[in-house]
Design a protein around this motif. Structure first.
Motif, short mmCIF file in Angstrom:
data_model
loop_
_atom_site.label_atom_id
_atom_site.label_comp_id
_atom_site.label_asym_id
_atom_site.label_seq_id
_atom_site.Cartn_x
_atom_site.Cartn_y
_atom_site.Cartn_z
N ASN A 41 0.85 -1.19 0.00
CA ASN A 41 0.00 0.00 0.00
C ASN A 41 0.88 1.24 0.00
OD1 ASN A 41 -2.05 1.84 0.17
ND2 ASN A 41 -3.03 0.95 1.97
N MET A 42 1.67 1.39 -1.05
CA MET A 42 2.58 2.52 -1.17
C MET A 42 1.85 3.85 -1.32
SD MET A 42 5.72 1.34 -1.00
CE MET A 42 4.95 0.55 0.40
N GLY A 43 0.72 3.83 -2.02
CA GLY A 43 0.00 5.08 -2.24
C GLY A 43 -0.42 5.76 -0.96
N GLN A 44 -0.98 4.98 -0.05
CA GLN A 44 -1.41 5.55 1.23
C GLN A 44 -0.23 6.05 2.05
OE1 GLN A 44 -3.38 2.78 3.86
NE2 GLN A 44 -4.42 4.39 4.99
N ALA A 45 0.89 5.32 2.00
CA ALA A 45 2.07 5.73 2.77
C ALA A 45 2.68 7.02 2.23
CB ALA A 45 3.10 4.60 2.74
N MET A 46 2.70 7.19 0.90
CA MET A 46 3.40 8.33 0.29
C MET A 46 2.57 9.60 0.18
SD MET A 46 5.71 6.56 -2.73
CE MET A 46 4.31 5.87 -3.61
N ALA A 47 1.25 9.48 0.22
CA ALA A 47 0.39 10.65 0.00
C ALA A 47 0.68 11.79 0.97
CB ALA A 47 -1.08 10.23 0.09
N PRO A 48 0.88 11.55 2.28
CA PRO A 48 1.18 12.68 3.18
C PRO A 48 2.48 13.40 2.82
CG PRO A 48 0.43 10.79 4.44
CD PRO A 48 0.67 10.30 3.04
N ALA A 49 3.49 12.67 2.34
CA ALA A 49 4.74 13.32 1.93
C ALA A 49 4.52 14.22 0.72
CB ALA A 49 5.81 12.27 1.63
N ALA A 50 3.70 13.75 -0.23
CA ALA A 50 3.39 14.57 -1.40
C ALA A 50 2.67 15.86 -0.99
CB ALA A 50 2.53 13.77 -2.37
N ALA A 51 1.71 15.73 -0.10
CA ALA A 51 0.97 16.92 0.37
C ALA A 51 1.90 17.89 1.09
CB ALA A 51 -0.17 16.49 1.29
N ASP A 52 2.81 17.36 1.89
CA ASP A 52 3.75 18.19 2.64
C ASP A 52 4.65 18.99 1.71
OD1 ASP A 52 4.89 18.67 5.50
OD2 ASP A 52 6.67 18.21 4.29
N THR A 53 5.16 18.35 0.66
CA THR A 53 6.05 19.05 -0.27
C THR A 53 5.31 20.05 -1.13
OG1 THR A 53 7.59 17.18 -0.33
CG2 THR A 53 7.66 18.70 -2.20
N ILE A 54 4.11 19.71 -1.57
CA ILE A 54 3.32 20.67 -2.35
C ILE A 54 3.00 21.91 -1.52
CG2 ILE A 54 1.07 21.03 -3.45
CD1 ILE A 54 1.20 18.05 -4.31
N ALA A 55 2.61 21.70 -0.28
CA ALA A 55 2.33 22.85 0.61
C ALA A 55 3.58 23.69 0.81
CB ALA A 55 1.79 22.33 1.94
N ALA A 56 4.74 23.03 0.98
CA ALA A 56 6.00 23.76 1.17
C ALA A 56 6.35 24.57 -0.07
CB ALA A 56 7.12 22.77 1.49
N HIS A 57 6.10 24.00 -1.25
CA HIS A 57 6.42 24.71 -2.50
C HIS A 57 5.64 26.02 -2.59
CE1 HIS A 57 7.56 25.26 -6.68
NE2 HIS A 57 6.29 25.55 -6.94
N PHE A 58 4.36 25.96 -2.31
CA PHE A 58 3.55 27.19 -2.40
C PHE A 58 3.86 28.16 -1.27
CE2 PHE A 58 0.66 24.24 -4.85
CZ PHE A 58 1.00 24.79 -6.08
N ARG A 59 4.19 27.64 -0.11
CA ARG A 59 4.56 28.50 1.01
C ARG A 59 5.88 29.22 0.73
NH1 ARG A 59 4.66 24.76 4.56
NH2 ARG A 59 6.90 24.36 4.52
N ASP A 60 6.86 28.50 0.19
CA ASP A 60 8.18 29.09 -0.05
C ASP A 60 8.19 30.06 -1.23
OD1 ASP A 60 9.13 27.56 2.02
OD2 ASP A 60 10.19 26.11 0.77
N THR A 61 7.45 29.73 -2.28
CA THR A 61 7.49 30.55 -3.50
C THR A 61 6.46 31.67 -3.50
OG1 THR A 61 5.94 29.09 -4.66
CG2 THR A 61 8.31 28.59 -4.87
N GLY A 62 5.42 31.55 -2.68
CA GLY A 62 4.35 32.53 -2.71
C GLY A 62 3.40 32.36 -3.88
N LEU A 63 3.56 31.27 -4.63
CA LEU A 63 2.69 31.00 -5.77
C LEU A 63 1.44 30.27 -5.30
CD1 LEU A 63 5.42 29.70 -8.25
CD2 LEU A 63 4.42 32.00 -8.18
N SER A 64 0.49 30.10 -6.23
CA SER A 64 -0.70 29.30 -5.96
C SER A 64 -0.81 28.25 -7.06
CB SER A 64 -1.95 30.19 -5.94
OG SER A 64 -2.20 30.71 -7.23
N PRO A 65 -1.63 27.21 -6.88
CA PRO A 65 -1.74 26.16 -7.89
C PRO A 65 -2.09 26.67 -9.28
CG PRO A 65 -2.75 25.44 -5.86
CD PRO A 65 -2.39 26.88 -5.66
N GLY A 66 -2.87 27.74 -9.36
CA GLY A 66 -3.26 28.27 -10.65
C GLY A 66 -2.12 28.78 -11.50
N TYR A 67 -0.94 28.97 -10.89
CA TYR A 67 0.23 29.41 -11.66
C TYR A 67 0.65 28.34 -12.67
CZ TYR A 67 5.04 31.00 -12.54
OH TYR A 67 6.20 31.42 -13.14
N TYR A 68 0.36 27.08 -12.34
CA TYR A 68 0.79 25.96 -13.19
C TYR A 68 -0.35 25.45 -14.07
CZ TYR A 68 4.90 25.89 -10.20
OH TYR A 68 6.05 26.26 -9.53
#
Length: 344
Positions: free
Chosen positions: A203-230
């Motif tokens: 069940n790799m998907g369930q294990a990895m999903a929180p890490a993906a969310a953490d990095t995506i949140a960090a990306h937008f926090r650090d850059t000041g961008l929002s998802p709509g930029y992409y």
């Protein structure tokens, strides 16, 4: 290069992906992205006597084609940054032996595709080299044999299990000469280890999903961008189990992912309705690598996508840690690509 916030690098010189390649096995060649791959093997043996040598053939083929597509020769290549899922990353190390250039072996499990691209881009952006190759690979039969059971054993898998991609993706990163050629590497957000105590290797998907969310949140926090930029944000290989989880986690964080197209490489690479044997979807180092260096970069070249964020996810377990009852530490690394101009 400069640091933004606590986890993100901004490449001020914007190194360029001059050429890339995606080489896959027969199952991936039956999927919906087949026309975007540079080479498709017609058997999992790939003309070799062992599964490990077959994976090495994948990696070697991809590196050669990436050089050709970038329009440079092997003698011009100055660094190779790569890794894979095998013990002691033997697929990338043996491929590096054939290339004969300075080599940095990295391991981020299935996040290795973006980890290697982030490091290769850092080398080029800092002036450490003119050309660097980033790449990774996986093979269904090598991974099954090492982490679970040999395919010949025919063991039954639960509905949460994913199908390891047989594929290798490589990219040639070069200095930006201002010509607008190729997608530019703009940001890299380096993930933290996230471990919520899950220990099921099926069940790799369930294990990895929180890490993906953490990095995506960090990306937008650090850059000041929002998802709509992409134009597109893709996770690596969360597949049908993990992808709904990461969407829920991001919604709980108040991150408006509905502003963009949000997808997953493990869902894109196979047709889950027809290819029932993949169960929950694709995984493995080769999953995000071949989808990115094949499908996504081709869409960028056509002008269909201008800005893309690839978030490769990795489960950092080993056969030993699993046998000792350890939980699965996970990580996700994100790299942002932007078109460099007309025809990029």
């Amino acid at each position: 290069m400069k640091q933004l916030g606590s986890q993100t690098w901004q490449y001020e010189n914007r190194p360029v992906i001059l050429g890339s390649s995606a080489v896959v096995g027969p199952e991936e060649g039956e999927g919906p992205l087949a026309s975007d791959f540079d080479f498709i093997y017609d058997s999992l043996e790939m003309g070799e006597k062992t599964w490990e040598k077959a994976e090495r053939a994948l990696f070697t083929k991809a590196s050669v084609l990436a050089l050709e597509n970038a329009g440079i020769v092997q003698e011009q290549l100055e660094f190779f940054v790569g890794g894979d899922l095998m013990n002691q990353i033997i697929s990338s190390s043996f491929a590096a032996r054939k290339l004969g250039v300075p080599y940095l072996g990295v391991f981020g499990a299935c996040s290795t595709s973006m980890e290697s691209l982030a490091i290769a881009s850092m080398i080029v952006d800092s002036g450490g080299s003119k050309y660097a190759l980033a790449g990774t690979s996986s093979h269904n039969c090598t991974v099954e044999k090492q982490f679970r059971y040999p395919t010949e054993y025919g063991s039954q898998k639960p509905p949460t299990a994913q199908y390891t991609v047989s594929g290798s993706g490589c990219a040639i990163v070069g200095q930006n000469d201002g010509s607008g050629k190729g997608p530019q590497v703009v940001y890299a957000t380096i993930g933290r280890i996230v471990d919520l105590g899950l220990s099921d290797p099926f069940n790799m998907g369930q294990a990895m999903a929180p890490a993906a969310a953490d990095t995506i949140a960090a990306h937008f926090r650090d850059t000041g961008l929002s998802p709509g930029y992409y134009d597109l944000i893709v996770t690596g290989d969360l597949a049908s189990v993990g992808f709904p989880i990461v969407k829920t986690l991001l919604a709980d964080e108040g991150i408006p992912m509905e502003e963009t197209r949000f997808d997953d490489c493990g869902l894109l690479i196979y047709n889950l309705d027809q290819q029932k044997y993949v169960i929950a979807g694709g995984s493995g180092c080769g999953c995000s690598a071949v989808v990115t260096y094949g499908h996504i970069l081709k869409r960028m070249k056509k002008g269909e996508l201008k800005r893309v964020l690839i978030v490769a996810t990795g489960a950092l377990l080993s056969p030993l840690s699993y046998q000792q009852g350890e939980s699965i530490p996970c990580v996700a690394h994100a790299v942002a690509l932007e078109s460099g101009g007309e025809g990029a």
